[in-house]
Design an enzyme around this catalytic site. Structure first.
Site, PDB file in Angstrom:
ATOM      1  N   PHE A  30       0.861  -1.187   0.000  1.00  0.00           N
ATOM      2  CA  PHE A  30       0.000   0.000   0.000  1.00  0.00           C
ATOM      3  C   PHE A  30       0.896   1.236   0.000  1.00  0.00           C
ATOM      4  O   PHE A  30       1.482   1.572   1.037  1.00  0.00           O
ATOM      5  CB  PHE A  30      -0.864  -0.060   1.256  1.00  0.00           C
TER       6      PHE A  30
ATOM      7  N   THR B 128       2.262   6.577   1.976  1.00  0.00           N
ATOM      8  CA  THR B 128       3.205   7.451   2.680  1.00  0.00           C
ATOM      9  C   THR B 128       4.452   7.750   1.848  1.00  0.00           C
ATOM     10  O   THR B 128       4.923   6.899   1.091  1.00  0.00           O
ATOM     11  CB  THR B 128       3.607   6.783   4.015  1.00  0.00           C
TER      12      THR B 128
ATOM     13  N   ASP C  51      -9.768   2.649   7.038  1.00  0.00           N
ATOM     14  CA  ASP C  51     -10.842   2.260   7.967  1.00  0.00           C
ATOM     15  C   ASP C  51     -10.751   0.767   8.281  1.00  0.00           C
ATOM     16  O   ASP C  51     -11.051   0.330   9.389  1.00  0.00           O
ATOM     17  CB  ASP C  51     -12.223   2.551   7.358  1.00  0.00           C
TER      18      ASP C  51
ATOM     19  N   ARG D 195      -6.937   0.171  10.063  1.00  0.00           N
ATOM     20  CA  ARG D 195      -6.844   0.587  11.469  1.00  0.00           C
ATOM     21  C   ARG D 195      -7.560  -0.424  12.369  1.00  0.00           C
ATOM     22  O   ARG D 195      -7.135  -0.690  13.497  1.00  0.00           O
ATOM     23  CB  ARG D 195      -7.426   1.995  11.629  1.00  0.00           C
TER      24      ARG D 195
ATOM     25  N   ARG E 102       7.576 -17.575  39.258  1.00  0.00           N
ATOM     26  CA  ARG E 102       8.722 -16.868  39.837  1.00  0.00           C
ATOM     27  C   ARG E 102       8.512 -16.633  41.339  1.00  0.00           C
ATOM     28  O   ARG E 102       7.489 -16.077  41.740  1.00  0.00           O
ATOM     29  CB  ARG E 102       8.892 -15.525  39.117  1.00  0.00           C
TER      30      ARG E 102
ATOM     31  N   GLU F 295      -0.513   3.655  10.100  1.00  0.00           N
ATOM     32  CA  GLU F 295      -1.949   3.717   9.779  1.00  0.00           C
ATOM     33  C   GLU F 295      -2.646   4.852  10.548  1.00  0.00           C
ATOM     34  O   GLU F 295      -3.796   4.734  10.963  1.00  0.00           O
ATOM     35  CB  GLU F 295      -2.612   2.360  10.008  1.00  0.00           C
ATOM     36  N   GLY F 296      -1.912   5.936  10.703  1.00  0.00           N
ATOM     37  CA  GLY F 296      -2.441   7.108  11.399  1.00  0.00           C
ATOM     38  C   GLY F 296      -1.950   7.122  12.837  1.00  0.00           C
ATOM     39  O   GLY F 296      -2.271   6.218  13.618  1.00  0.00           O
TER      40      GLY F 296
HETATM   41  N1  COS Z   1     -13.773   6.851   3.678  1.00  0.00           N
HETATM   42  C1  COS Z   1     -14.058   7.407   2.484  1.00  0.00           C
HETATM   43  N2  COS Z   1     -13.864   8.730   2.240  1.00  0.00           N
HETATM   44  C2  COS Z   1     -13.381   9.487   3.232  1.00  0.00           C
HETATM   45  C3  COS Z   1     -13.059   8.959   4.496  1.00  0.00           C
HETATM   46  C4  COS Z   1     -13.290   7.580   4.701  1.00  0.00           C
HETATM   47  N3  COS Z   1     -13.006   7.015   5.886  1.00  0.00           N
HETATM   48  N4  COS Z   1     -12.580   9.946   5.281  1.00  0.00           N
HETATM   49  C5  COS Z   1     -12.598  11.063   4.539  1.00  0.00           C
HETATM   50  N5  COS Z   1     -13.088  10.780   3.309  1.00  0.00           N
HETATM   51  C6  COS Z   1     -13.314  11.741   2.224  1.00  0.00           C
HETATM   52  C7  COS Z   1     -14.182  12.893   2.714  1.00  0.00           C
HETATM   53  O1  COS Z   1     -15.538  12.577   2.565  1.00  0.00           O
HETATM   54  C8  COS Z   1     -13.753  14.018   1.824  1.00  0.00           C
HETATM   55  O2  COS Z   1     -14.429  13.918   0.603  1.00  0.00           O
HETATM   56  P1  COS Z   1     -14.738  15.223  -0.317  1.00  0.00           P
HETATM   57  O3  COS Z   1     -13.450  15.578  -0.976  1.00  0.00           O
HETATM   58  O4  COS Z   1     -15.773  14.744  -1.287  1.00  0.00           O
HETATM   59  O5  COS Z   1     -15.234  16.295   0.591  1.00  0.00           O
HETATM   60  C9  COS Z   1     -12.278  13.728   1.591  1.00  0.00           C
HETATM   61  O6  COS Z   1     -12.076  12.332   1.845  1.00  0.00           O
HETATM   62  C10 COS Z   1     -11.399  14.534   2.493  1.00  0.00           C
HETATM   63  O7  COS Z   1     -11.740  14.172   3.812  1.00  0.00           O
HETATM   64  P2  COS Z   1     -11.225  14.957   5.083  1.00  0.00           P
HETATM   65  O8  COS Z   1     -11.724  16.351   5.039  1.00  0.00           O
HETATM   66  O9  COS Z   1     -11.521  14.130   6.283  1.00  0.00           O
HETATM   67  O10 COS Z   1      -9.695  15.012   4.823  1.00  0.00           O
HETATM   68  P3  COS Z   1      -8.647  15.614   5.701  1.00  0.00           P
HETATM   69  O11 COS Z   1      -7.656  16.253   4.807  1.00  0.00           O
HETATM   70  O12 COS Z   1      -9.237  16.426   6.789  1.00  0.00           O
HETATM   71  O13 COS Z   1      -7.996  14.290   6.343  1.00  0.00           O
HETATM   72  C11 COS Z   1      -6.587  13.207   7.854  1.00  0.00           C
HETATM   73  C12 COS Z   1      -7.012  14.481   7.199  1.00  0.00           C
HETATM   74  C13 COS Z   1      -5.541  13.588   8.844  1.00  0.00           C
HETATM   75  C14 COS Z   1      -7.761  12.547   8.551  1.00  0.00           C
HETATM   76  C15 COS Z   1      -6.026  12.208   6.826  1.00  0.00           C
HETATM   77  O14 COS Z   1      -5.103  12.850   6.009  1.00  0.00           O
HETATM   78  C16 COS Z   1      -5.389  11.043   7.522  1.00  0.00           C
HETATM   79  O15 COS Z   1      -6.054  10.080   7.931  1.00  0.00           O
HETATM   80  N6  COS Z   1      -4.048  11.098   7.675  1.00  0.00           N
HETATM   81  C17 COS Z   1      -3.303   9.992   8.216  1.00  0.00           C
HETATM   82  C18 COS Z   1      -2.797   9.190   7.086  1.00  0.00           C
HETATM   83  C19 COS Z   1      -2.376   7.842   7.532  1.00  0.00           C
HETATM   84  O16 COS Z   1      -3.071   7.156   8.271  1.00  0.00           O
HETATM   85  N7  COS Z   1      -1.223   7.439   7.044  1.00  0.00           N
HETATM   86  C20 COS Z   1      -0.748   6.140   7.289  1.00  0.00           C
HETATM   87  C21 COS Z   1      -0.503   5.536   5.951  1.00  0.00           C
HETATM   88  S1  COS Z   1      -0.657   3.840   5.892  1.00  0.00           S
HETATM   89  S2  COS Z   1       0.769   3.158   6.955  1.00  0.00           S
END
Ligand code: COS
Length: 386
Positions: free
Chosen positions: A123, A126, A240, A243, A268, A363-364
């Site tokens: 995946f 990052t 989703d 995590r 022990r 994963e966040g």
């Molecule tokens: N499923 C589907 N769509 C989703 C979603 C989900 N769980 N969460 C958000 N979206 C969609 C939203 O609906 C939104 O859609 P629109 O563009 O139509 O409005 C879009 O994605 C943007 O969503 P959001 O406003 O929540 O985005 P943000 O920029 O606020 O998200 C965070 C910020 C920090 C939440 C996000 O960047 C994140 O999770 N970062 C961590 C990344 C991570 O986990 N990295 C590890 C990599 S794998 S080891």
């Protein structure tokens, strides 16, 4: 409210427990010591049906519900987080994304190979400069006459060296922000796909972690997962599931800490009696037991919601935050119960501690989970662009 598992779920848990005790626990110390990514064990896990647990049978999966998947991941996580990572990445990040966003043709082409373990997947979200702020990734997808060409780099990619398929997230139009992202199904056999092992990790020594350079990697239109601009949603929906899987694996670490601490404390002896008879030792074990139960309940709730197709991003973040932090705290306490013996790898608790450490990062991070939870509770978005 029913806290009982079904007979089938009990059987799945018992089978996963037996498999973990017989096959995973056996190998975990030596694999960690030798930094060995155990492909033989991966094949055994695939043969058990654990690489596609939640994927419908028509695509080669086991067709199980999320609660059952969580039970399997918990058991494997108790045995070895490095091999649990294989299940989480393959099943949740890769397969679940293809199942949700793929065309019928893509599902039929990729899922059976991934569920059977014939192919491993990774995946690629990052990057060196883009972690928590996933939408800011810099890998570029440029249009060509026949499809797309990808250039950029990825970082901290589990199974990046062994994967045959890579989900690569790339920006098609930087002016569009997260709405410009697309996800590509990349065949890693291409010369421009260059993975490199990341060495000297604190834990997960038996897992494969790579940085990946992408130089003029060609992909066709049919290798895009979802539409142009849907890449961010593909990533978030996969997370989703990912995590949830990490959280379930951490419940396994917590349970392992309880089991190992109880066993050691009963055997022990100090001051002429088992250390389990000392109140301060019991207090540490009690704290671990509470954290384990609470984490498991949160994972089950998230699984319950997923199985009913109900929104669960908030509940999944709560489960991930709690279970990963609990795993770290339990592993720390378990080492304390073991004393000096817990500081070497004769007992699994030192590995639990090192392996748990990354779970509050990948994963966040815990901070990202808190901000997702905080945003849901307050209605105010704290992710303000700088
Ligand atoms: N499923 C589907 N769509 C989703 C979603 C989900 N769980 N969460 C958000 N979206 C969609 C939203 O609906 C939104 O859609 P629109 O563009 O139509 O409005 C879009 O994605 C943007 O969503 P959001 O406003 O929540 O985005 P943000 O920029 O606020 O998200 C965070 C910020 C920090 C939440 C996000 O960047 C994140 O999770 N970062 C961590 C990344 C991570 O986990 N990295 C590890 C990599 S794998 S080891």
């Amino acid at each position: 409210m029913d806290f009982d598992l079904t007979d089938e779920q009990e059987l799945i848990r018992a089978t996963a427990r037996e498999f973990t005790d017989n096959e995973v626990v056996e190998r975990s110390r030596e694999n960690a010591r030798n930094h060995r990514f155990d492909l033989e064990l991966v094949a055994k896990i695939a043969a058990q049906g654990y690489l596609g647990a939640i994927i419908p049978a028509q695509y080669g999966g086991a067709g199980l519900d999320y609660v059952s998947y969580g039970l399997i991941v918990e058991e494997i996580g108790r045995g070895d987080s490095a091999i649990r990572t294989v299940i989480s990445v393959q099943t949740s990040l890769v397969c679940s994304a293809i199942l949700k966003w793929g065309t019928e043709e893509q599902k039929l082409h990729y899922l059976p190979k991934l569920c059977s373990g014939e192919w491993l997947g990774c995946f690629g979200l990052t990057e060196p400069e883009s972690g928590s702020d996933a939408a800011s990734l810099r890998t570029r997808a440029t249009r060509t006459d026949s499809g797309w060409v990808l250039n950029g780099s990825k970082m901290w990619i589990s199974m990046g060296n062994h994967a045959r398929l890579a989900l690569i997230f790339a920006q098609t139009d930087p002016t569009q922000g997260h709405r410009g992202l697309a996800c590509f199904l990349v065949d890693t056999d291409q010369p421009g796909f260059q993975p490199q092992e990341i060495e000297h990790k604190m834990g997960l020594h038996a897992s494969d972690t790579a940085s990946i350079a992408l130089e003029d990697v060609e992909v066709s239109d049919s290798e895009m997962l979802g539409e142009i601009g849907e890449g961010f949603k593909v990533a978030m929906s996969a997370l989703d599931s990912g995590r949830y899987s990490v959280a379930a694996g951490c419940v396994g670490i917590c349970q392992g800490c309880v089991d190992e601490s109880v066993r050691y404390a009963q055997e022990r002896e100090q001051f002429g009696r088992p250390i389990a008879s000392f109140q301060l030792v019991q207090a540490m074990i009690a704290d671990m037991a509470v954290k384990t139960d609470a984490s498991r309940m949160l994972v089950w709730r998230a699984g319950f919601l997923k199985d009913r197709g109900r929104p669960n991003t908030l509940e999944t973040s709560i489960a991930k935050l709690h279970a990963t932090e609990a795993a770290l705290e339990c592993a720390n306490a378990a080492i304390q119960v073991h004393g000096g013996a817990g500081y070497v790898d004769d007992h699994p608790v030192e590995r639990y501690f090192r392996d748990a450490r990354v779970t509050t990062l990948y994963e966040g991070t815990s901070q990202i989970q808190k901000l997702i939870i905080g945003r849901a509770k307050t209605g105010i978005n704290a992710f303000v662009p700088g």
